[in-house]
Design a protein around this motif. Structure first.
Motif, short mmCIF file in Angstrom:
data_model
loop_
_atom_site.label_atom_id
_atom_site.label_comp_id
_atom_site.label_asym_id
_atom_site.label_seq_id
_atom_site.Cartn_x
_atom_site.Cartn_y
_atom_site.Cartn_z
N VAL A 353 -118.77 -23.60 49.35
CA VAL A 353 -117.36 -23.44 48.97
C VAL A 353 -117.26 -22.28 47.99
CG1 VAL A 353 -115.35 -24.52 47.90
CG2 VAL A 353 -116.87 -25.88 49.34
N GLY A 357 -111.20 -25.99 47.08
CA GLY A 357 -111.90 -27.18 47.52
C GLY A 357 -111.56 -28.45 46.77
N THR A 370 -108.77 -22.97 49.93
CA THR A 370 -110.22 -23.14 50.04
C THR A 370 -110.83 -22.18 51.05
OG1 THR A 370 -109.98 -25.48 49.47
CG2 THR A 370 -112.04 -24.82 50.53
N VAL A 390 -107.75 -24.57 54.47
CA VAL A 390 -109.21 -24.43 54.48
C VAL A 390 -109.60 -23.40 55.53
CG1 VAL A 390 -111.43 -25.58 54.82
CG2 VAL A 390 -109.52 -26.82 53.73
#
Length: 483
Positions: A353, A357, A370, A390
């Motif tokens: 990461v 996150g 993220t 993400v």
């Protein structure tokens, strides 16, 4: 707080045969403001009886509606477009609060929705098909494009008003009548749309029933509905296809996606990083076409990652009502938990990461933007749709590897190619197994072009005149001359 409670002046009720109905005998569900996590209203769940009333109303209305000419149907759609234009700010505020999207983004959507209705008004009047001719001696053949009848429309929570019009537009333009169920999470602007339509369409042409999965199941299984169109997740799509087979009704499915984004070593990296930082996280990543899976040529991998992380770190996450906000919260607590679950499981792999996150320490369903690197092709983050903010970034050594990695997922909805090489462009627009391929861009759709995917992304096309065909059935008529 009753199931009839209002949200910004809209009473959340069923709209059946031109009459508003707040029957909640089957229960009700809460409407939550995703920016605060607070319940702001409740909406009734349509029982099978209410669904049946809506279908019966649509069946009765179809007898007259099917006789309308394309010119007449266009006139109705144009009136609805005008009403949407007049209510742009009100609709934008509703959509922003109910979905959690920044108000400026919602304001940009509403004119596009009105324009889409105007497109369908025009497309309804331009019918294309097989030419009338003598294909057998002594006989003349022609093809009639006719409506299916009553269609059931089930729309998602990420773009409630936009997706409703994506389906209502071609369904009504083709001469069908409609029973529409919006997502139980975000029904507000769909009810507002029904309020606008109330004074335009004849009773029963457009019906809206609120509810959950049980309501949707009642629509899918109803024998008088000739077609069901869903935008949603793959699991729901498979259930609908299976249930619809019992009555052999037509099914139209626009499902999930896992868009590959191919950044080649000749791409303009500054421009690409800037554009993708927005395309990856628009609507908090809750978009089936989100640029969620970036594959970068190894020659420019490090430089691109540095630029991308810099751009993403500057994106403003905050209150959707704040004009400075670029990204708002996720739509619900359930969606927040789903995304966090993906990230928790990723920590047991080699994934790294690089940014974000975590859930943000504030009320509502916020998560930091993220970016994850060092993922394997088989990782869950690469293979499954996260539907949140993400993004994964992978490294590839050559064009062949980039193509293999791009196509190595079960989805086939959209993709993009970032290059200045025309030969590479022509190869990848041909060989990428996705329904949309953007070149040096991502996310844009236009009414004139079809939209829809392959594989686990479903089948059938939204947008374009082709979508009117999706809601039509063709009849061959052969006329034989008798002396």
């Amino acid at each position: 707080m009753t199931a009839e409670a209002t949200l910004q002046g809209v009473q959340l009720r069923h709209f059946v045969n031109g009459i508003w109905n707040n029957d909640d005998a089957a229960g009700s569900f809460p409407i939550i403001d995703p920016s605060t996590g607070v319940e702001v209203a409740r909406a009734p769940i349509a029982s099978p009886q209410v669904v049946n009333q809506a279908v019966e109303a649509a069946v009765a209305a179809f007898e007259d509606w099917r006789q309308t000419t394309p010119k007449e149907r266009a006139y109705y759609l144009l009136q609805l477009a005008d009403k949407i234009d007049q209510a742009t700010e009100k609709l934008a505020l509703m959509e922003s609060r109910n979905v959690g999207k920044p108000v400026n983004n919602a304001r940009e959507e509403i004119p596009l929705i009105a324009d889409l209705l105007r497109y369908y008004a025009g497309a309804a009047r331009v019918s294309e098909g097989v030419g009338t001719a003598e294909y057998e001696r002594g006989s003349t053949s022609l093809v009639l494009r006719q409506p299916i009848g009553v269609v059931g429309l089930i729309t998602p929570w990420n773009y409630p008003l936009l997706e409703a019009v994506w389906k209502i537009g071609p369904a009504l333009a083709a001469g069908n009548t409609v029973v529409l169920k919006p997502s139980e999470i975000t029904p507000v602007t769909t009810v507002a749309l029904a309020q606008m339509a109330e004074s335009i369409f004849p009773p029963g042409v457009l019906n809206v029933v609120l509810g959950d999965g049980t309501t949707g199941a009642a629509i899918v299984s109803h024998p008088a509905i000739g077609m069901v169109s869903l935008t949603g997740d793959g699991g729901t799509g498979k259930k609908i296809a299976k249930s619809a087979s019992d009555t052999l009704k037509r099914v139209h499915l626009e499902l999930g996606g896992k868009a590959p984004v191919l950044v080649f070593n000749d791409a303009n990296l500054d421009y690409t990083a800037e554009q993708l930082s927005l395309a990856a996280f628009a609507n908090s990543g809750q978009d089936c076409t989100a640029a969620s899976r970036i594959i970068v040529h190894e020659d420019v991998y490090d430089a691109f990652v540095e630029l991308f992380l810099d751009r993403v770190s500057k994106i403003v996450v905050g209150d959707p009502a704040d004009p400075e906000t670029q990204i708002g919260p996720l739509v619900s607590e359930r969606q927040l938990e789903r995304v966090l679950g993906f990230l928790e499981r990723a920590t047991t792999t080699s994934a790294r990461v690089r940014l974000g996150g975590k859930k943000l320490d504030r009320p509502g369903y916020y998560i930091s933007l993220t970016v994850v690197t060092d993922v394997d092709q088989s990782d869950e983050l690469v293979q499954k749709e996260v539907f949140g903010p993400v993004v994964t970034i992978q490294k590839a050594s050559c064009d062949d590897d980039m193509l293999t990695m791009a196509n190595d997922v079960p989805y086939g909805l959209s993709s993009s190619v970032w290059t200045t090489n025309i030969s590479r462009t022509t190869r990848f627009m041909r060989d990428l197994n996705f329904g949309t391929v953007w070149v040096n861009g991502h996310l844009s759709t236009v009414p004139e072009m079809p939209f829809g995917g392959f594989g686990e992304s479903g089948y059938g096309k939204e947008l374009s005149a082709q979508s009117i065909d999706e809601y039509s059935q063709l009849k061959h008529v052969m006329i034989t001359s008798i002396d």
